[in-house]
Design a protein around this motif. Structure first.
Motif, mmCIF file in Angstrom:
data_model
loop_
_atom_site.group_PDB
_atom_site.id
_atom_site.type_symbol
_atom_site.label_atom_id
_atom_site.label_comp_id
_atom_site.label_asym_id
_atom_site.label_seq_id
_atom_site.Cartn_x
_atom_site.Cartn_y
_atom_site.Cartn_z
ATOM 1 N N ALA A 73 -34.931 19.870 9.212
ATOM 2 C CA ALA A 73 -35.807 19.180 10.164
ATOM 3 C C ALA A 73 -35.277 19.315 11.599
ATOM 4 N N LYS A 74 -33.965 19.519 11.720
ATOM 5 C CA LYS A 74 -33.346 19.635 13.050
ATOM 6 C C LYS A 74 -32.939 21.074 13.370
ATOM 7 N N ASN A 75 -33.260 22.011 12.480
ATOM 8 C CA ASN A 75 -32.887 23.415 12.676
ATOM 9 C C ASN A 75 -31.392 23.558 12.946
ATOM 10 N N THR A 76 -30.598 22.805 12.209
ATOM 11 C CA THR A 76 -29.166 22.734 12.483
ATOM 12 C C THR A 76 -28.344 22.944 11.214
ATOM 13 N N VAL A 77 -27.265 23.694 11.368
ATOM 14 C CA VAL A 77 -26.288 23.846 10.307
ATOM 15 C C VAL A 77 -24.969 23.277 10.794
ATOM 16 N N TYR A 78 -24.232 22.676 9.877
ATOM 17 C CA TYR A 78 -22.968 22.032 10.210
ATOM 18 C C TYR A 78 -21.838 22.635 9.386
ATOM 19 N N LEU A 79 -20.645 22.547 9.934
ATOM 20 C CA LEU A 79 -19.450 22.884 9.170
ATOM 21 C C LEU A 79 -18.440 21.767 9.401
ATOM 22 N N GLN A 80 -18.267 20.949 8.390
ATOM 23 C CA GLN A 80 -17.266 19.890 8.442
ATOM 24 C C GLN A 80 -15.943 20.486 7.977
ATOM 25 N N MET A 81 -14.953 20.438 8.842
ATOM 26 C CA MET A 81 -13.657 21.038 8.546
ATOM 27 C C MET A 81 -12.605 19.947 8.467
ATOM 28 N N ASN A 82 -12.032 19.775 7.300
ATOM 29 C CA ASN A 82 -11.007 18.765 7.068
ATOM 30 C C ASN A 82 -9.688 19.442 6.711
ATOM 31 N N ARG A 83 -8.633 18.683 6.827
ATOM 32 C CA ARG A 83 -7.276 19.170 6.496
ATOM 33 C C ARG A 83 -7.027 20.528 7.151
ATOM 34 N N LEU A 84 -7.301 20.584 8.427
ATOM 35 C CA LEU A 84 -7.170 21.829 9.156
ATOM 36 C C LEU A 84 -5.717 22.300 9.218
#
Length: 114
Positions: A73-84
């Motif tokens: 709906a927002k034309n958006t992709v996310y990448l949640q990066m943890n324990r970098l």
């Protein structure tokens, strides 16, 4: 097609960041969205992608630490990066695959350092 990535920055080892990429000019829900990264002196490598229906795929190096998601709906992709980790340091690029057409965003720098 335009892809605008954001969310990079400097973070300490063990920390988290969330990248976002907003797409325009394509039927977003029909596309495969992905993230790649390129560290200094290295080739660009695939990190993760997600199908239009929301099925995620990950490189072995990030599986279990990174999570890809999309909001059609927002034309958006996310990448949640943890324990970098320091080895995650790179410029991260958003990619869209729409049939045979592959498009790239401008990249956002992620630096993991104490």
């Amino acid at each position: 097609v335009q892809l605008q990535a954001s969310g990079g920055g400097l973070v300490q080892p063990g920390g988290s960041l969330r990248l976002s990429c907003v797409a325009s000019g394509s039927p977003f829900s029909d596309t495969v969205m992905g993230w790649y990264r390129q560290a200094p002196g290295k080739q660009r490598e695939w990190v993760s992608n997600i199908s239009g229906g929301g099925n995620p795929y990950y490189a072995d190096s990030v599986r279990g630490r990174f999570t890809i998601s999309r909001d059609n709906a927002k034309n958006t992709v996310y990448l949640q990066m943890n324990r970098l980790k320091p080895e995650d340091t790179a410029v991260y690029y958003c990619n869209q695959q729409w049939g045979a057409v592959s498009s790239w965003g401008q990249g956002t720098q992620v630096t993991v350092s104490s």
